[in-house]
Design a protein around this motif. Sequence first.
Motif, short mmCIF file in Angstrom:
data_model
loop_
_atom_site.label_atom_id
_atom_site.label_comp_id
_atom_site.label_asym_id
_atom_site.label_seq_id
_atom_site.Cartn_x
_atom_site.Cartn_y
_atom_site.Cartn_z
N THR A 35 0.84 -1.19 0.00
CA THR A 35 0.00 0.00 0.00
C THR A 35 0.88 1.25 0.00
O THR A 35 2.06 1.20 0.36
N GLY A 36 0.25 2.37 -0.39
CA GLY A 36 0.96 3.64 -0.39
C GLY A 36 2.15 3.66 -1.32
O GLY A 36 3.18 4.28 -1.01
N THR A 49 4.70 2.20 1.10
CA THR A 49 4.66 2.50 2.53
C THR A 49 4.60 1.24 3.37
O THR A 49 5.29 1.10 4.37
N THR A 50 3.76 0.26 2.97
CA THR A 50 3.67 -1.01 3.71
C THR A 50 3.83 -2.18 2.74
O THR A 50 3.47 -2.08 1.56
N ASN A 98 -1.23 -5.26 7.62
CA ASN A 98 -1.33 -3.94 6.98
C ASN A 98 -2.71 -3.66 6.38
O ASN A 98 -3.08 -2.51 6.19
N ASN A 103 -5.65 -2.07 12.15
CA ASN A 103 -4.92 -0.80 12.25
C ASN A 103 -5.64 0.20 13.15
O ASN A 103 -5.02 1.03 13.81
N ASP A 120 -0.89 3.11 9.42
CA ASP A 120 -0.75 2.44 8.13
C ASP A 120 -0.64 0.93 8.29
O ASP A 120 -0.99 0.18 7.37
N LYS A 144 -9.35 2.73 5.65
CA LYS A 144 -8.14 3.53 5.80
C LYS A 144 -8.46 4.99 6.08
O LYS A 144 -7.81 5.65 6.89
N ARG A 188 -9.07 5.99 9.88
CA ARG A 188 -8.13 5.57 10.91
C ARG A 188 -7.74 6.68 11.87
O ARG A 188 -7.16 6.43 12.91
#
Length: 354
Positions: free
Chosen positions: A83-84, A96-97, A140, A164, A177, A250, A253
């Motif tokens: 992700t990201g 990112t993850t 994640n 998360n 994240d 997401k 969060r």
Amino acid sequence: MDPFFTSSPSFTFSLLLLLAMASTGVLATTFTFVNRCDYTVWPGILANANSPTLDSTGFELPQQTARTFQAPTGWSGRFWARTGCSFDGSGSGSCTTGDCGSGQVECNGAGAAPPATLAEFTLGTGGQDFYDVSLVDGYNLPVFVEGTGGSGQCASTGCSTDLNRMCPTELRVGDGDACKSACEAFGTPEYCCSGAYATPNTCSPSVYSQMFKAACPKSYSYAYDDATSTFTCTGADYTVTFCPSSPSQKSSRDSTTPMTATPSQGAATAGSDPGFTYSNSGAGLGGAVSGSGTGAGTGTGAGSGTGAGEAMLADGSWLAGLAMGDSPRAVPLPTLHSLTASAALFILLSYLYL
């Protein structure tokens, strides 16, 4: 001379092999990846040693789309979602993850950097497939696995809760994240089941793995969680869905309510199954049921029951919607897939008595 005795031995053997393969019913397994998140993910694929590489080791999967791959019998490996991610025109970048460190969209034989939710498979050769969803390397995003067209228990499994949003502060990555495992966060033998704690008898579920298990009772929560977390099926195709309870959470969060690591919560009951209904607030915290074995996909224990919250996937309603511009289900390997044993025998006898 009787044609039976003048036939080429190699050709006869090939036809007999064809008959044997047809009688097993399946020559390859189809994996369908579905993205129900409200953002793009970049799935990664890592084949285990001695397993062939699939058509891709990493790819982009926009929201509300799907893509299929085929894997031969005997294949083993893992899938996850990055992700990201940000990639430039040449395909160079990072995520990112779940980043695999290749610096490219393709992972090229590299695995996911924890924390990442993993879907792990070992496909049987004429026998059972073993599969699981693992949180041993952290989490994640939600992942759900469903087998179709197979025989046996073939239970669906996964983690549909947004961990998360409940992740304890000491395990949290960035702004929510991802959520680390206790092993990744603290690195001690008792959390990592290493050193003096490297056996099922010495490594018990920690307070943190108990929280993961309570929220996602069918997922691996720590290294020796085989008994309630490994599932089996024979001759199935599999759908791996990211963010199964669409849309992904997401965007919400920021209003996270972390879980609190308190060992005084009640323990989970072996074999219990609260189902897979998504919950913003999460499940009650509880203990994990420890099993025995040496890792995901290699055990012999199978779970039982199916999740209630996401049975909607079993009726094909989502896959049927792929016609809306989504990637089509891959065409099965040549007509041998549909060749019956009787048809193969007819071919063999026709040749022998020409």
